[in-house]
Design a protein around this motif. Structure first.
Motif, PDB file in Angstrom:
ATOM      1  N   ARG A 276      63.509  56.568   0.271  1.00 38.91           N
ATOM      2  CA  ARG A 276      64.114  57.544   1.180  1.00 38.91           C
ATOM      3  C   ARG A 276      63.078  58.572   1.632  1.00 38.91           C
ATOM      4  O   ARG A 276      63.102  59.017   2.783  1.00 38.91           O
ATOM      5  CB  ARG A 276      65.281  58.251   0.481  1.00 38.91           C
ATOM      6  N   SER A 277      62.153  58.922   0.748  1.00 41.01           N
ATOM      7  CA  SER A 277      61.119  59.890   1.097  1.00 41.01           C
ATOM      8  C   SER A 277      60.206  59.338   2.185  1.00 41.01           C
ATOM      9  O   SER A 277      59.832  60.057   3.124  1.00 41.01           O
ATOM     10  CB  SER A 277      60.303  60.262  -0.148  1.00 41.01           C
ATOM     11  N   ARG A 278      59.863  58.051   2.085  1.00 41.74           N
ATOM     12  CA  ARG A 278      59.023  57.453   3.126  1.00 41.74           C
ATOM     13  C   ARG A 278      59.748  57.480   4.474  1.00 41.74           C
ATOM     14  O   ARG A 278      59.138  57.760   5.524  1.00 41.74           O
ATOM     15  CB  ARG A 278      58.647  56.015   2.757  1.00 41.74           C
ATOM     16  N   GLU A 279      61.037  57.192   4.470  1.00 45.92           N
ATOM     17  CA  GLU A 279      61.821  57.277   5.701  1.00 45.92           C
ATOM     18  C   GLU A 279      61.792  58.701   6.258  1.00 45.92           C
ATOM     19  O   GLU A 279      61.689  58.909   7.469  1.00 45.92           O
ATOM     20  CB  GLU A 279      63.269  56.861   5.434  1.00 45.92           C
ATOM     21  N   ARG A 280      61.854  59.677   5.361  1.00 45.28           N
ATOM     22  CA  ARG A 280      61.851  61.074   5.795  1.00 45.28           C
ATOM     23  C   ARG A 280      60.517  61.449   6.446  1.00 45.28           C
ATOM     24  O   ARG A 280      60.475  62.203   7.420  1.00 45.28           O
ATOM     25  CB  ARG A 280      62.164  61.990   4.615  1.00 45.28           C
ATOM     26  N   PHE A 281      59.405  60.935   5.909  1.00 45.52           N
ATOM     27  CA  PHE A 281      58.097  61.195   6.535  1.00 45.52           C
ATOM     28  C   PHE A 281      58.114  60.754   7.993  1.00 45.52           C
ATOM     29  O   PHE A 281      57.655  61.471   8.895  1.00 45.52           O
ATOM     30  CB  PHE A 281      56.976  60.442   5.803  1.00 45.52           C
ATOM     31  N   GLU A 283      60.802  60.131   9.916  1.00 46.38           N
ATOM     32  CA  GLU A 283      61.801  60.870  10.695  1.00 46.38           C
ATOM     33  C   GLU A 283      61.257  62.229  11.136  1.00 46.38           C
ATOM     34  O   GLU A 283      61.368  62.607  12.313  1.00 46.38           O
ATOM     35  CB  GLU A 283      63.066  61.076   9.859  1.00 46.38           C
ATOM     36  N   ILE A 284      60.688  62.961  10.205  1.00 46.59           N
ATOM     37  CA  ILE A 284      60.151  64.282  10.546  1.00 46.59           C
ATOM     38  C   ILE A 284      58.948  64.135  11.458  1.00 46.59           C
ATOM     39  O   ILE A 284      58.733  64.954  12.366  1.00 46.59           O
ATOM     40  CB  ILE A 284      59.790  65.056   9.260  1.00 46.59           C
ATOM     41  N   GLY A 285      58.168  63.072  11.257  1.00 44.69           N
ATOM     42  CA  GLY A 285      57.039  62.816  12.150  1.00 44.69           C
ATOM     43  C   GLY A 285      57.482  62.659  13.581  1.00 44.69           C
ATOM     44  O   GLY A 285      56.819  63.139  14.519  1.00 44.69           O
ATOM     45  N   ARG A 286      58.625  62.004  13.789  1.00 45.52           N
ATOM     46  CA  ARG A 286      59.134  61.839  15.160  1.00 45.52           C
ATOM     47  C   ARG A 286      59.538  63.182  15.757  1.00 45.52           C
ATOM     48  O   ARG A 286      59.485  63.363  16.975  1.00 45.52           O
ATOM     49  CB  ARG A 286      60.305  60.855  15.160  1.00 45.52           C
ATOM     50  N   ASP A 287      59.921  64.137  14.909  1.00 46.07           N
ATOM     51  CA  ASP A 287      60.263  65.481  15.415  1.00 46.07           C
ATOM     52  C   ASP A 287      59.050  66.160  16.009  1.00 46.07           C
ATOM     53  O   ASP A 287      59.195  67.092  16.816  1.00 46.07           O
ATOM     54  CB  ASP A 287      60.824  66.353  14.277  1.00 46.07           C
TER      55      ASP A 287
END
Length: 293
Positions: A276-281, A283-287
């Motif tokens: 889940r943490s890798r997914e968060r990296f 996701e936030i990167g796309r922001d």
């Protein structure tokens, strides 16, 4: 007899030799004061030697071995050889002009560790920083330094990162507060590249990354950032490293280490899973992607 792991750096070799000298002194019931007198030094120097915090003169080691009744030639030769190796400069010696003494010790311990666990609340861990992100972080504290010095500080950080990809790489486990991921150090483009790099590093077998999300609220790491180091030689204690603005704390007492270890274990449970943490990296990167006009 304590033996060093192949390739152990001088910092760990000093600790190993110091530990052996302390054991021999205590077995003979020799006080630090008497040991210091034998080598024309102070009690405090013996203490620093036994903690591995100073270099060793071969003559001093030889005199101490005689005082402690070590007469076996093989044992003496092994310890004197260890003293020679412990005095060899580490790879970071070439950066001595920009590397404070209190951090040189950490670089040596980091290079010898088999497990590095860290909790970060302000910046991406140094071993995971991209070159652009590292430069931006370094400029925050050294903005008035000449470009050549900034370049050397960045080069030092990039050199440290080689340990994660070497043949006998340590296991690296970082728990990162979500605030670190959303703080645009160096600007949006640099931060996006940094988050993509985290996602890539998270795929390595020896790297575990977890995020403490905002939504969790208060957690076990409220006291601030810290790092736990464990070494392949079982005779070496775990060490807690806490960096300050102009110095650092090195904790090795069992009760201190256990307190931080418990906090780290709780953080690992409270944080998002590695997947889940890798997914968060990402996701936030796309922001941080370029905004449409």
């Amino acid at each position: 007899m304590i033996t060093a792991e192949p390739g152990a750096g001088p910092t760990v070799l000093r600790i190993l030799l110091g530990s052996q000298l302390r054991r021999l002194r205590e077995e003979r019931n020799v006080t630090r004061e008497d040991a210091g007198y034998a080598i024309r030094a102070s009690e405090s120097k013996i203490s620093r030697m036994e903690l591995g915090r100073v270099g060793f003169k071969e003559r001093d080691v030889s005199d101490l071995l005689t005082l402690y009744g070590v007469t076996d030639k093989d044992e003496r030769d092994a310890l004197l050889s260890l003293a020679q190796e412990a005095n060899q400069p580490g790879w970071w010696h070439k950066f001595g002009d920009i590397l404070p003494n209190w951090f040189q010790a950490y670089v040596g311990l980091e290079a010898a560790a088999s497990l590095i666990r860290t909790y970060e609340v302000q910046f991406i861990p140094g071993l995971l920083q991209t070159e652009d992100y590292a430069r931006a972080v370094i400029l925050l504290a050294n903005g008035s330094a000449p470009k050549e010095e900034i370049d050397r500080r960045v080069a030092l950080r990039m050199e440290r990162q080689r340990l994660l990809t070497r043949g006998n790489a340590p296991r690296f486990w970082a728990i990162i507060d979500e605030a670190v991921l959303r703080r645009p150090i160096g600007g949006r483009d640099i931060m996006r590249g940094q988050l993509e790099h985290l996602a890539k590093m998270a795929e390595r077998a020896n790297v575990t990354l977890q995020v403490i999300p905002f939504g969790f609220g208060g957690h076990a790491g409220a006291g601030g950032a810290f790092t736990l180091l464990r070494f392949p030689d079982q005779t070496l204690p775990d060490i807690v490293y806490i960096e300050q603005l102009t110095s650092a704390l090195y904790l090795e007492k069992r009760e201190d280490v256990d307190t931080y270890l418990e906090s780290m274990e709780r953080l690992a449970v409270e944080a998002d899973s590695p997947d889940r943490s890798r997914e968060r990296f990402l996701e936030i990167g796309r922001d941080f992607a370029p905004r449409a006009d």
